[in-house]
Scaffold this active site. Structure first.
Site, mmCIF file in Angstrom:
data_model
loop_
_atom_site.group_PDB
_atom_site.id
_atom_site.type_symbol
_atom_site.label_atom_id
_atom_site.label_comp_id
_atom_site.label_asym_id
_atom_site.label_seq_id
_atom_site.Cartn_x
_atom_site.Cartn_y
_atom_site.Cartn_z
ATOM 1 N N PRO A 101 0.860 -1.150 0.011
ATOM 2 C CA PRO A 101 -0.169 -0.025 0.075
ATOM 3 C C PRO A 101 0.809 1.045 0.223
ATOM 4 O O PRO A 101 1.691 1.414 0.765
ATOM 5 C CB PRO A 101 -0.791 0.041 1.383
ATOM 6 C CG PRO A 101 -0.496 -1.513 1.794
ATOM 7 C CD PRO A 101 0.720 -2.050 1.094
ATOM 8 N N GLY A 105 3.592 3.775 5.394
ATOM 9 C CA GLY A 105 4.506 3.342 6.268
ATOM 10 C C GLY A 105 4.994 1.973 6.040
ATOM 11 O O GLY A 105 5.682 1.420 6.786
ATOM 12 N N GLY A 107 6.900 0.933 3.312
ATOM 13 C CA GLY A 107 8.144 1.008 2.706
ATOM 14 C C GLY A 107 7.953 0.917 1.148
ATOM 15 O O GLY A 107 9.025 0.378 0.570
ATOM 16 N N SER A 108 7.056 1.100 0.577
ATOM 17 C CA SER A 108 6.743 0.605 -0.875
ATOM 18 C C SER A 108 7.811 1.431 -1.803
ATOM 19 O O SER A 108 8.359 0.825 -2.695
ATOM 20 C CB SER A 108 5.468 1.418 -1.279
ATOM 21 O OG SER A 108 5.156 2.806 -1.501
ATOM 22 N N ALA A 110 10.870 2.394 -0.766
ATOM 23 C CA ALA A 110 12.206 1.565 -0.794
ATOM 24 C C ALA A 110 12.105 0.276 -1.550
ATOM 25 O O ALA A 110 13.237 -0.205 -2.051
ATOM 26 C CB ALA A 110 12.667 1.412 0.712
ATOM 27 N N ALA A 111 11.084 -0.273 -1.287
ATOM 28 C CA ALA A 111 11.045 -1.955 -1.936
ATOM 29 C C ALA A 111 11.081 -1.680 -3.464
ATOM 30 O O ALA A 111 11.789 -2.477 -3.796
ATOM 31 C CB ALA A 111 9.507 -2.275 -1.462
ATOM 32 N N ASP A 152 14.424 1.960 6.333
ATOM 33 C CA ASP A 152 13.628 1.165 5.451
ATOM 34 C C ASP A 152 14.525 0.516 4.219
ATOM 35 O O ASP A 152 14.399 -0.839 4.184
ATOM 36 C CB ASP A 152 12.867 2.176 4.607
ATOM 37 C CG ASP A 152 11.731 2.825 5.456
ATOM 38 O OD1 ASP A 152 11.415 2.578 6.603
ATOM 39 O OD2 ASP A 152 10.520 3.391 4.874
HETATM 40 O O1 PMV Z 1 7.853 3.932 7.466
HETATM 41 P P1 PMV Z 1 8.001 5.203 7.031
HETATM 42 O O2 PMV Z 1 8.419 5.287 5.446
HETATM 43 O O3 PMV Z 1 6.641 6.123 7.157
HETATM 44 O O4 PMV Z 1 9.146 6.173 7.640
HETATM 45 C C1 PMV Z 1 8.971 6.762 8.611
HETATM 46 C C2 PMV Z 1 10.091 6.477 9.781
HETATM 47 C C3 PMV Z 1 10.705 7.538 10.349
HETATM 48 O O5 PMV Z 1 11.521 7.021 11.322
HETATM 49 C C4 PMV Z 1 9.687 8.565 10.819
HETATM 50 C C5 PMV Z 1 11.736 8.468 9.500
HETATM 51 C C6 PMV Z 1 12.994 7.436 9.100
HETATM 52 O O6 PMV Z 1 13.716 8.055 7.973
HETATM 53 O O7 PMV Z 1 13.333 6.601 9.673
#
Ligand code: PMV
Length: 324
Positions: A101, A105, A107-108, A110-111, A152
């Site tokens: 999704p 949050g 990790g789309s 980065a993946a 991530d």
């Molecule tokens: O999971 P995400 O992509 O929403 O990443 C956020 C994680 C944070 O700690 C808020 C930011 C980071 O770069 O680690």
């Protein structure tokens, strides 16, 4: 050149989001139920050097050189070319798909970067190490997140639970502490994706402003979160994951104090707890996105149903093991 298909999992942050940006340790785990895929196929009839990128999920079908120089997909491919010292590419097509999704949050971004970096490098005849893949994906993450901690790309490239502590700013994020975690006893998480999107770049920026305005207070909050990440690692490695429930609840209180929770996330967290979860917290940047609940395996269906009832647009049940 044979076609190459690669994939990369989603992820969630179990403990320590935001504090990790300020040098505190955090724990992240891969989520294999969702993934990004990249397929690299030679296109012998196309002119030498023509790379076509298709990403039907976002309606993209373009030549690589038509994309903005800092487009994430272009950066992923050019990072590979620089690493492999390739100046002239063969003609090929990259097709990118993902079931992770978006803006949740998980990790789309980065993946997708990891899958594209692997497909491109393997298509060009070199299998890069997870570490190099992660470093290249980190460069792409900077476009998405501005000042990413690197957690991530690390958890997604290695595909295993990780205890992560960012290197000091002076070292540009390189040389971070990355320690695989041994999962002595598997545990089950229910992930609830809220209907609000999380904008990591904005939320991380808002936290930075708040930190600048009240550094001592925020530093103290981050220290408290760091202690929870350390304690949670102990629970996982000792095979007592159920003891993490209370730590998750506590981490959520700090995330609220940091200012990144939201009404929607609080409603999901409450629903999870009421239906028997051992602990629950938001995961990732917050102000939308996802929350996670630690459950006994037999509770997972009831907690997932309660989350859907409370407004989750998607739920995912995942079991965390050493190497998924
Ligand atoms: O999971 P995400 O992509 O929403 O990443 C956020 C994680 C944070 O700690 C808020 C930011 C980071 O770069 O680690």
């Amino acid at each position: 050149m044979p076609a190459i298909l690669t994939s990369a999992p989603g992820k969630i942050i179990l403990f320590g989001e935001h504090a990790v940006v300020y040098g505190r340790p955090a724990i992240a785990v891969p989520v294999t139920q969702v993934q990004a895929q990249a397929l690299a196929v030679a296109t012998p009839r196309a002119p030498l050097g023509e790379v076509r990128i298709q990403a039907p999920d976002i309606g993209l079908d373009a030549r690589l050189d038509e994309l903005a120089p800092r487009h994430p997909l272009r950066l992923a491919v050019s990072g590979v070319c620089e690493t492999l010292h390739i100046q002239r590419l063969p003609a090929f097509q990259l097709r990118v798909t993902s079931s992770i999704p978006l803006s949740s949050g998980m990790g789309s971004g980065a993946a997708v970067a990891v899958a594209v970096i692997r497909a491109t490098s393997e298509f060009l005849g070199t299998k890069l190490t997870d570490e190099v893949v992660s470093d290249l994906a980190f460069e792409v993450e900077k476009v998405h997140h501005g000042t990413p901690s690197g957690i991530d790309n690390t958890v997604i490239a290695t595909g295993r639970p990780v205890y992560f502590q960012k290197a000091p700013e002076a070292e540009g994020g390189l040389g971070s502490r990355i320690e695989p975690i041994t999962v002595a006893a598997p545990f089950v998480l229910v992930i609830g994706i809220s209907s609000e999107r999380s904008q990591t770049l904005q939320v991380v920026g808002a936290v930075r402003q708040a930190w600048q305005a009240n550094e001592r207070h925020y530093e103290a909050l981050f220290d408290q979160v760091a202690a929870l990440s350390q304690a949670a690692r102990g629970c996982i490695e000792a095979g007592r994951p159920e003891e993490m429930g209370a730590l998750m609840d506590e981490n959520q209180q700090y995330l609220k104090a940091i200012g990144v929770s939201s009404q929607g996330l609080e409603a999901l967290i409450l629903a999870a707890k009421k239906s028997g979860a051992l602990g629950a917290k938001l995961s990732g940047a917050g102000r939308g996105g996802n929350m996670i609940a630690l459950v006994k395996p037999e509770q997972a269906p009831a907690v997932a149903a309660a989350l859907a009832e409370a407004g989750a647009r998607q739920t995912i049940v995942t079991e965390i093991r050493g190497k998924n």
